[in-house]
Each structure stands twice: as C-alpha cells, then as structure tokens.
Scaffold this motif. Sequence first.
Motif, PDB file in Angstrom:
ATOM      1  N   PHE A  98      39.288 -42.826  12.234  1.00  3.78           N
ATOM      2  CA  PHE A  98      38.273 -41.784  12.455  1.00  3.78           C
ATOM      3  C   PHE A  98      38.571 -40.573  11.581  1.00  3.78           C
ATOM      4  O   PHE A  98      37.668 -40.013  10.949  1.00  3.78           O
ATOM      5  N   ASP A  99      39.829 -40.153  11.553  1.00  2.90           N
ATOM      6  CA  ASP A  99      40.215 -38.988  10.753  1.00  2.90           C
ATOM      7  C   ASP A  99      39.944 -39.212   9.271  1.00  2.90           C
ATOM      8  O   ASP A  99      39.555 -38.283   8.551  1.00  2.90           O
ATOM      9  N   LYS A 100      40.133 -40.443   8.826  1.00  2.00           N
ATOM     10  CA  LYS A 100      39.892 -40.762   7.417  1.00  2.00           C
ATOM     11  C   LYS A 100      38.401 -40.771   7.116  1.00  2.00           C
ATOM     12  O   LYS A 100      37.951 -40.285   6.060  1.00  2.00           O
ATOM     13  N   THR A 101      37.617 -41.318   8.039  1.00  2.22           N
ATOM     14  CA  THR A 101      36.171 -41.416   7.849  1.00  2.22           C
ATOM     15  C   THR A 101      35.475 -40.084   8.077  1.00  2.22           C
ATOM     16  O   THR A 101      34.492 -39.756   7.412  1.00  2.22           O
ATOM     17  N   HIS A 102      35.991 -39.307   9.048  1.00  4.64           N
ATOM     18  CA  HIS A 102      35.368 -38.037   9.417  1.00  4.64           C
ATOM     19  C   HIS A 102      36.404 -36.907   9.366  1.00  4.64           C
ATOM     20  O   HIS A 102      36.816 -36.372  10.410  1.00  4.64           O
ATOM     21  N   PRO A 103      36.838 -36.525   8.186  1.00  7.27           N
ATOM     22  CA  PRO A 103      37.845 -35.455   8.087  1.00  7.27           C
ATOM     23  C   PRO A 103      37.350 -34.126   8.636  1.00  7.27           C
ATOM     24  O   PRO A 103      38.152 -33.268   9.008  1.00  7.27           O
ATOM     25  N   GLU A 104      36.031 -33.965   8.710  1.00  7.25           N
ATOM     26  CA  GLU A 104      35.463 -32.738   9.270  1.00  7.25           C
ATOM     27  C   GLU A 104      35.577 -32.689  10.789  1.00  7.25           C
ATOM     28  O   GLU A 104      35.458 -31.634  11.409  1.00  7.25           O
ATOM     29  N   GLY A 105      35.793 -33.844  11.412  1.00  8.83           N
ATOM     30  CA  GLY A 105      35.967 -33.926  12.853  1.00  8.83           C
ATOM     31  C   GLY A 105      34.679 -34.191  13.603  1.00  8.83           C
ATOM     32  O   GLY A 105      33.578 -34.196  13.030  1.00  8.83           O
ATOM     33  N   ALA A 106      34.806 -34.412  14.892  1.00  9.07           N
ATOM     34  CA  ALA A 106      33.660 -34.657  15.770  1.00  9.07           C
ATOM     35  C   ALA A 106      33.030 -33.330  16.187  1.00  9.07           C
ATOM     36  O   ALA A 106      33.657 -32.275  16.130  1.00  9.07           O
ATOM     37  N   ASP A 107      31.778 -33.403  16.633  1.00  6.89           N
ATOM     38  CA  ASP A 107      31.117 -32.223  17.185  1.00  6.89           C
ATOM     39  C   ASP A 107      31.453 -32.071  18.670  1.00  6.89           C
ATOM     40  O   ASP A 107      31.531 -30.958  19.188  1.00  6.89           O
ATOM     41  N   LEU A 108      31.652 -33.187  19.329  1.00  2.04           N
ATOM     42  CA  LEU A 108      31.938 -33.201  20.762  1.00  2.04           C
ATOM     43  C   LEU A 108      32.978 -34.272  21.043  1.00  2.04           C
ATOM     44  O   LEU A 108      32.838 -35.405  20.594  1.00  2.04           O
ATOM     45  N   VAL A 109      34.019 -33.908  21.780  1.00  2.00           N
ATOM     46  CA  VAL A 109      35.076 -34.843  22.158  1.00  2.00           C
ATOM     47  C   VAL A 109      35.112 -34.958  23.679  1.00  2.00           C
ATOM     48  O   VAL A 109      35.190 -33.940  24.377  1.00  2.00           O
ATOM     49  N   ILE A 110      35.037 -36.183  24.185  1.00  2.00           N
ATOM     50  CA  ILE A 110      35.095 -36.428  25.627  1.00  2.00           C
ATOM     51  C   ILE A 110      36.437 -37.067  25.945  1.00  2.00           C
ATOM     52  O   ILE A 110      36.819 -38.070  25.339  1.00  2.00           O
ATOM     53  N   VAL A 111      37.147 -36.472  26.911  1.00  2.00           N
ATOM     54  CA  VAL A 111      38.507 -36.911  27.243  1.00  2.00           C
ATOM     55  C   VAL A 111      38.539 -37.420  28.686  1.00  2.00           C
ATOM     56  O   VAL A 111      38.537 -36.631  29.627  1.00  2.00           O
ATOM     57  N   PRO A 112      38.553 -38.733  28.902  1.00  4.80           N
ATOM     58  CA  PRO A 112      38.660 -39.282  30.256  1.00  4.80           C
ATOM     59  C   PRO A 112      40.085 -39.124  30.804  1.00  4.80           C
ATOM     60  O   PRO A 112      41.014 -38.759  30.073  1.00  4.80           O
ATOM     61  N   ALA A 113      40.252 -39.416  32.084  1.00  2.00           N
ATOM     62  CA  ALA A 113      41.599 -39.501  32.655  1.00  2.00           C
ATOM     63  C   ALA A 113      42.319 -40.685  32.028  1.00  2.00           C
ATOM     64  O   ALA A 113      41.706 -41.701  31.702  1.00  2.00           O
ATOM     65  N   MET A 114      43.640 -40.540  31.860  1.00  2.00           N
ATOM     66  CA  MET A 114      44.419 -41.591  31.218  1.00  2.00           C
ATOM     67  C   MET A 114      45.693 -41.870  32.001  1.00  2.00           C
ATOM     68  O   MET A 114      46.232 -40.984  32.664  1.00  2.00           O
ATOM     69  N   HIS A 115      46.147 -43.108  31.907  1.00  2.00           N
ATOM     70  CA  HIS A 115      47.386 -43.502  32.582  1.00  2.00           C
ATOM     71  C   HIS A 115      48.558 -42.679  32.073  1.00  2.00           C
ATOM     72  O   HIS A 115      49.376 -42.189  32.852  1.00  2.00           O
TER      73      HIS A 115
END
Length: 357
Positions: A98-115
């Motif tokens: 993702f970082d390589k394809t979109h170096p500009e970053g996302a507009d919105l990041v959703i962070v679920p609960a994680m183990h």
Amino acid sequence: MRQIFGKAFLFLLMILSTHASAAAADPIQLPPLKPGHLRPLVAIVADNSGTETTDLVVPYGILKAANVADVVIVSSKAGTVSLMPALAIEPDITMKAFDKTHPEGADLVIVPAMHDNRSEVVIRWVLEQAKKGAFVSAICEGAWIAARAGLLEGRNATTHWYAFDKMAGKFPQTRWVRDQRYIVDHNVMTTTGVTASIPASLALVEAIAGHAKAKTTANQFGFVDWDATHDSAPFHLTARRIGLVIANYLSFWEHETLSIPVTNGFDEIALALSADAWSRTYRSQAIATSRENFIISRHGLMLVPNKTKDVGDGRSSWYEADILASSLGVTLVKIAERYGQETADLVALQLEYSATE
C-alpha cells in the motif's frame, strides 16, 4: 468567600462539561482528498493474527454498499487474516505494498479491535497515515492502537465498556467519555463496543456524501438511524454473568459447531453479525463452509471458508439466506431459544448491543 469560590467552581465545571459535550458531538470533517484521488481512499487495517470480525466487515460492507469511496483491506503481512471470534478473509493489499502504491497515504483509516493491540507494525503504520493527514476511525478496542500511536492525547474518546477503565488508567491525558456511541474530536473518531461500527460507518458515509446518501444506505440494511446517543450504564460484568461464562464454557459436552454454508454474493454484514454473535455464547462456534477455496461477497470481500468435507457431524447446521444486517436482534432471539435468555444477554453485552438503539 467560600460560597463565592464554590459557585465559581461549579460554574467552571459547567463550562468544562459543556466543552466536553461539544467536542464529543463534533461533526466529522474529512480532510481534502489527496492528490490523484477522485474520491476518498479508505484503508481498513487488519492484523493477520486476529482482527475483530464485525469491526472490520461492517465498515467494509456499509462503505462499499454506499459506493462513495474506494475501500481496501490492508494487512500487516501477506496471507490470510484470521477474524475473531469467527471467519477468515484474504486482504486486498499489505501495508508495505500500500505504501509503495499510495505514498501519499489514505484519506481515511479504519482501525478495528485486534488480538495484538501492541503490534509495533500496526501502530507505526497507523501513526504514519495520520501524519500524512488521514482521518482515523478507531472502532471498539481499536482505540488501543490509536492511543498507543499517540492520536488520542488531549482528545475526547471512548471505547468498548470492557476496556474503558483500563484505558482511562493507561492514558490519563485522554478525556474518556461515556454515553456516546461514537465520538469525533478533530481528525479522530472512536466508538464504543462492537455494534457501534454500524452507526459510526453510516456517520462516515454522511460525512463523505451527505445525509440523504447515508439515509438511503441505512434503509438498504434495515437500519433506522445512526445517532451517537448511547446509555453505557447497563454494560458491565456481574458475578452472575461471570458465573454463566464459566458454566457455559465448562459444559463442553454441549458445545456445538454451527456450519453456515456460503456461496458467491453472500451478504458480508449479515454473515459477520451472525457468526460473531453465535461465537460468543461460550457454547458454540460458527464457521462458514463451502466446497470452494474462496468465496466472494456481494461487495467483493474474499472469504476463506472451511471446506465442507472437513466439517464433522456437528450437533447442528443452519443457514439463513438474505437476512438483513439489522437481524442481529433476530439472531439473539434464536440464541435465547437455543441456550436461554441469559446467554443471549451475555452475547449482547459483549457486542455492547442494545435493542433500543
């Protein structure tokens, strides 16, 4: 003199209280689109070792159904993502890719609960996305990731009732707020328990495309509204509830595997809510089954099912086709019929679900 000071103190408390309420009710103001983005690019974070089922699937399904953003599931590494307490999926892209394809970053990041809510890889990636200007939405105990990334310091925030006091003690610089389904403070959203992913996702649709679009999307899934009002008081552990967990868990001779046959085009939200709920009874584990290696949902989620031939002769097998996502209430009724009302209430407690909301 003491009365004057007392009145001044009360006045100050009123001001602070008003400020906190106003901050908690901040409207969502998404950042301008990144260069080259024709519409918001939404990255839903997934840790392969364990990501909460509904926290991930509901935002994916709602945003995809609304068709107002480009949505991708971004995993910490290549390979299958294990969802908890049920199901498994294939991500769309890894963080590195993702970082390589979109170096500009996302507009919105959703962070679920994680183990593993201490994953340095995930925490660092979320922080970097925030530094690039992304709006961050931490669902349920995804707040652990946001807090450890330093995104909640000096902010109003909330989280799942079970983690609330723990997080308040660990991160005292955050203003922890109860009785709100979701809270927005500047460029960060946090939510209460698992089912808060529904109103929070609809609020994001509204922020992207307006109220009418959010209403149409809500109606599509049978939801009434996405108001942030929430009563936190009923959600807490009691000795009776703990006793029920122990009793259900130890009654291993009554444990069941619930097989849900899936075919291409399945409703990912209905499956997630049903499998999540049935897998929290401490009596049953839901699995999705198919003869195929991969099954694609109606909105493109790639599910990794259990192979039908590998499923033993469980005590029960069930499937409900074309159920609405709001049928969680129906699922809880069926759980009550099978295992008793107290077990259904225990599941609702874990999901922080209230039938009145």
